[in-house]
Every structure is written in C-alpha cells, then in structure tokens.
Design an enzyme around this catalytic site. Sequence first.
Site, PDB file in Angstrom:
ATOM      1  N   SER A 291       0.845  -1.190   0.000  1.00  0.00           N
ATOM      2  CA  SER A 291       0.000   0.000   0.000  1.00  0.00           C
ATOM      3  C   SER A 291       0.878   1.236   0.000  1.00  0.00           C
ATOM      4  O   SER A 291       2.058   1.183   0.373  1.00  0.00           O
ATOM      5  CB  SER A 291      -0.899   0.015   1.239  1.00  0.00           C
ATOM      6  OG  SER A 291      -0.174   0.424   2.384  1.00  0.00           O
ATOM      7  N   ASP A 292       0.324   2.369  -0.423  1.00  0.00           N
ATOM      8  CA  ASP A 292       1.024   3.616  -0.171  1.00  0.00           C
ATOM      9  C   ASP A 292       0.822   3.961   1.300  1.00  0.00           C
ATOM     10  O   ASP A 292       0.021   3.342   2.001  1.00  0.00           O
ATOM     11  CB  ASP A 292       0.526   4.728  -1.093  1.00  0.00           C
ATOM     12  CG  ASP A 292       1.611   5.765  -1.378  1.00  0.00           C
ATOM     13  OD1 ASP A 292       2.528   5.917  -0.549  1.00  0.00           O
ATOM     14  OD2 ASP A 292       1.539   6.437  -2.423  1.00  0.00           O
ATOM     15  N   TRP A 293       1.553   4.963   1.776  1.00  0.00           N
ATOM     16  CA  TRP A 293       1.598   5.282   3.204  1.00  0.00           C
ATOM     17  C   TRP A 293       0.187   5.481   3.767  1.00  0.00           C
ATOM     18  O   TRP A 293      -0.511   6.426   3.416  1.00  0.00           O
ATOM     19  CB  TRP A 293       2.432   6.532   3.424  1.00  0.00           C
ATOM     20  CG  TRP A 293       2.660   6.879   4.868  1.00  0.00           C
ATOM     21  CD1 TRP A 293       1.730   7.320   5.755  1.00  0.00           C
ATOM     22  CD2 TRP A 293       3.900   6.822   5.580  1.00  0.00           C
ATOM     23  NE1 TRP A 293       2.299   7.544   6.976  1.00  0.00           N
ATOM     24  CE2 TRP A 293       3.631   7.250   6.911  1.00  0.00           C
ATOM     25  CE3 TRP A 293       5.201   6.454   5.247  1.00  0.00           C
ATOM     26  CZ2 TRP A 293       4.634   7.326   7.884  1.00  0.00           C
ATOM     27  CZ3 TRP A 293       6.182   6.537   6.214  1.00  0.00           C
ATOM     28  CH2 TRP A 293       5.903   6.958   7.519  1.00  0.00           C
TER      29      TRP A 293
END
Length: 762
Positions: A291-293
Amino acid sequence: MKFKLFLLIAGIAILSNCSVQEKKEGTDNSIEQKVDSLLSIMTLEEKIGQMNQYSGTWDVTGPAPEEGDNKRRYELIASGQVGSMLNVLYAESTREMQKIAVEKSRLGIPLIFGHDVIHGFRTMFPVPLGESASWDMEAIERSARIAAIEAAAAGQHWTFAPMVDIARDARWGRIMEGAGEDTYLGSKIAVARVKGFQGDDLSANNTIAACAKHFAAYGFVEAGRDYNTVDLSENTLRNVILPPFKAASDAGVVTFMNSFNEIGGIPSTGNKHLQRDILKGEWGFNGFVVSDWGSIGEMIAHGAAADKIEASKIAVKAGSDMDMESDAYVNSLKELVEKGEIDEALIDDAARRILRVKFMLGLFDDPYKYCDEAREKELLGNAEHMAAARDVAKKSIVLLKNEKQLLPLKKDIKKLAVIGPMADEKDTPLGNWRSQAQAYSAVSLLEGIKNTVSENTQVLYTEGYNLNLNKERSFTSEVIKNNDRSGFAKAKQIAASADIVILAVGEDAFQSGEARSQTDIGLPGLQHEFIKEIYKANKNIVMVLMNGRPLTIAWEAENIPTIVEAWQLGSEAGNAIADVLFGEYNPSGKLPISFPRTLGQVPIYYNYKSTGRPNFGDNSLFTSRYTDEVNTPLFPFGHGLSYTTFEYKNLQLSSQKLGWNETLKISVDVKNTGKYDGEEVIQLYIRDLVGSVTRPVKELKGFEKTLIKKGETKTISFELTKDDLAFFNIDEEFTAEPGKFQVFVGTSSSDVITDEFELIKN
C-alpha cells in the site's frame, strides 16, 4: 550465512542444504520450495506479520525503547510480526534492527528495508521528469544503477520507484516524479529504471528491489490536486495508463505500490479489478503489492470502509499484500480469519509473495550482507558517481529557444552577468525526493560558470530578486508573497554593463513533488516582472529555467531570445549547465511533457483525440477551440533544439500495405546541416485513422537518439508490426484493427514529415 531458522527447524532440510551458489543458479522452483517449507511452519500471526510495514521511529543503535509506540514496534519485530521497515537508514542502523528480527524472533525471518530512492541516494541525478528529457535509456538505467549501488551500500533492499504514472496536468506536484505525458516513452523509461535498480541479479549486494507505482491512474487526479479523485474509462485505463505498469511487470519488477486515489468510486488500495484481475491475473505478476503510506486506513476517509477492520478485509481481498503504516493488518486480519470473514489462503498468498522477494534478494543466505559500513563509506557520493551525475544532467537539458544564436558562449567572453534567484542556489538543484543528499551540496550555476570561463572573463553576479526559499525545506506560500524589488536596480545596472546576461529563474525544489499541487504554474513571486526589467537593460539574455514541472512562460518565450530548460539537475547541476552553455556539450534533450501557453489549457498533451469538430487553426467558430487562445502548446512534446540543425527528407516505406503477419520497414534520411556535431532524437509517430474506438491524432511508436556529425547524413530505420498498432478496442480486446494509418517522422511531435500505409488482415 545461515540464520537460526535453518538451525531451529531440522525438518526443513532443503532450506539448510541450499548454498548461495545453488540459489543463484537454481530455478524458480527452488525458491518456491523454500517459501512453501517456511510457510508450513509459520503461525497465522507470523504470516500476517510479514504483511506489516512500519517506518523507523527510534534510535536503533541505542537501547531498546521502554515505553510507548516505539516499544510496541520493537516487540512486534522481536516476535516476528513485522515484515518490513522503511526509513531505517545506513548500514549500522539496518544491521542493528535486522538483529532484532533475526536473533530475537522465533523463526528469524529477516526484514526487508525500504526507502524512497527516487533520483539518487547520496549522489543526486536530475529529477525523474528532467531525466526523462534525455530520451537516453542507457543514461537513465545508469542513473538508477548508481542509486541502487549507493542505497544498497547504506543497508537498503528496496526502493519505492520508479513512478510510472502518466501525467498531463502540470498543476499536479508529483508530475516531477514521473516520465511525462506519453505512454510509449513512459514504458521505455519504466523498463530502464527497473533494470537499473534490480540489475541482472537481485541477490547481488549492489542491487535493490524496484517498485512500480502508483497503481493506478494517480497522474489523472481531478484538478491536478494530490490525493484527489479519478474517474475515467476502461479504455483510457488500458490504452494510456496501464502500459508502463505492464512494461515494468514484464521487465521483472518485483513489487508494485497501489495509489491513493479512487477510480470510479473504488479506492485503488481496495480495487480487486486492478490488483487481482489485471496485475496478478492477466499479467501473472508474482511479486507483492504494498500500500502507499496509510492508504488502507485512508479507505475510512474515502467512505469505503467503516473502520480499519473493514478496510483490512477489503484491501486483502483486493490483493494488497503489505500494509504500509496503517497498523491495520496486524490488528485485524487474525480476527477476520478466525471469524471466517476472509480465507487464510489470502494470507498465505500475500506472505508467500513477500517471502519470495526476500529469497530473491538473498536475505535468507545473509540477512546482513547489505550492512557493510566500509562499502557505504567508499561508495556514497564518490567521484565516479558524481561524474555520472554530471553526464546524465547535461543530457537532460533542453534548449527551448536560441533565436539569436547567443549560445554556445565563448569561454573568453569579456563580461558576463549572472543574475537571478537561482544563479547561486545550491539546494534547489537537488530537487524534491532527494533521499540522503546533503542540503546545499549541489554545484550552483554561478560556480559552474566560474569553473568554465577563461581567467580573463569578468563574471558579474547579483541575485536581484530573492524568492525567500524556505530553509526548512517544506512548502510555504512565503515564496509567492515576496514583493521586495530592492535588488532590481543593481541587477539592471549589472545587466546593462555585460555582453550577455545569464538569467537564472525557476521554482523552489519543494514547490513540486508530493502534496505540492498548485493553481498557478507560472514563475513564482515577482520573477516575471524581474525578467521584464532585466530585458529593458539588456536584450541579450540566456534564460535558464530550474523547475520540476512545466511552467507558463508565454511572455518569456516570445521575447527572451534564448531559453534553456535545466530542470532540477542534481548534485552536478551547475557544471552540467555550464557544459551546455559553453558548448562543451551540444544539447540533445527533448521535452517529455508539453508546456502550456496558459494555465487554462491544462491538461494539455500531444496525443489528444480529434473530436467531431476538430479545430485546424483557422479560427472557425463552432469547433473545439478557445476564443482567447490557440489550442497548441507553447512548446510541444518532443521539442528540443541543438546548436546545429537537422534536415529530414526521403521518408520511405517498404510497402503501402502491411500484412497481418508482416513487418513494415520505415526509413528517413537525417542530415546535419549546421556547424556542429550533434545528437538528434528521431521520433516516429502513427495515427490510426479509423477504429472501433476513437484513436489519438498521434502516438509515439519509436525513437532513436544518435550522433550525426556536421555535414553527415544518416539513414534511420524503424519497423512496425501489427503488435505496434494494437490497442484496447470496443470488444475489450488488445488487438490491431485493419485499416489506414498515417506515419510521421520528425524532430518533435509537431515538426514531422508524413506518409500513409494500410494494415491488411490476410
């Protein structure tokens, strides 16, 4: 080096008996056997732990944290419930944290350390958009290779790059992080960067895992505003956005990162169609998706999930394998499995993918092999890497205009004025996403010029106008608010006394990048006014732009005789620019992105659709046009001048008919008609005149960058097959369709010669 997993689990003989050499020479099946053997002895919590990633938050080389969140994360690592850490930097720190995982957890599974190595680690290369202007795949691959060498020496295993988002809107701050507006060029650059980061052997101690991001359509956010909504057709997704991701997958990239945006009401983190159906299904991708942050937790804010438990359920079913910093999976997945709301097979699949990459990196053979402080000291920012940075930087410079042939300058010019807020700037050239570059370490333009001119040249310098660059290196509107004109008079006086004025303007490094979207893409502050005042004093101006995005510079393009697009070129920026200004290197860069005339044209790109009422520039009223501006860009995609000139003629097609299983050969003669040897990027475009879905007016399908000596003529050849003409059609099939095509060859997307052929299905 064998870690304690091999010693503790006697029943897994295959793990303890495989040498490093066997791993390198073995088949994928050998890794799969190791992964399956390891999975068979892992608890559910340990498998979920592999799917959990945190950012480094404490001094790893000191004592263990005694309280708070840091203590909890320490304990999770020690209990085998963390699979990866990001932003734990340098060999000493990564070694100490790896010891926690390897020596304290039950199975000793090593961590994978990740970091945003975007355009260099210590040695900075041009920002990716600028580097893409080189159209030089060898240079781009070398840039990523050196970034990987330095990052690996500093204990890193994994970079969150390349960003392969196609972007057409210069308001979007992250446009600086990609390869521009074109799918074909973007695909080629994606492959070059993946190869550079991962090398020929991912288990070598000087390669790192690459990550294709952001999956998908992040570059199409509404209004160019970061993290915003995306709504587009499957046709645009398949024909424009996905090809660079597919190219990265085909090149062997081992990780993907999903994007913050939603598409059609579904956040990408929870988009099964993207991650399971297309990426892992159609494309057969066997790496893992991170996932992105915080993007799993952010599905709550999207309104797609009520809480982190529901968000985790959606994300894992959709195919998100690793949770970056949401703290969602580690707290939710076990309960979801035990309640029967998700199948443990999904956990096994995600953990398998993550472990597979760890085996590919060689971390099970020696989890500390990247933690070598001697290599770190030797390699970070060394002279060889700096020389490469200078070479790539000069190849990335685009000569936008040279009307009075002010360039190249003579090194013995008598009096040279160097003026402007970017003239002696040593930090902005490093760009955003500068990893571990040392602040204010770039060679400034003023320094580069002084390093180059003769001892008899008088170099006069004044800043003239101060942008109030934010020394804390974060975005601030103070850049826009500075109305101090007190330096104008001195700058005009110096300009009037000089033979030539080098006027260095642009934007702060931190005005582009993540969370740096803008509604105004002109030169910030009073720079437009400042330029006009200098122009009154001396019209022999070479304007050097330092920026991370296309800017609106219509007045300057009309009035300033020479304009050099120098982007934010990295550590050796000033020397590289001087190489071009003084003719040590003949500029060869071409724009990977269109420059608009005004903000109102944005998004603007060369491969637009015709519409039912196309405008042909004749000001007909009821056509697709503006009433106050022409449709065309200020500087088109593919544009870039040289100190020499090139003539294109004798475009030849091997046939006017292309059979379904045949190859069409295309050739063109390119003659250097000027006074200098020069490199030219010969560009091939096509147009599918009639399709089951409408097709763009032009599509890049090939290019070749080559050196042509003055007076020399080179015959440049291209080949096309039906596969080059394929697209995602009305039946949702990726195929070519018979019919007539135009072919264009030239020096830019708007300066071409043309012919036609027909694709025949026989």
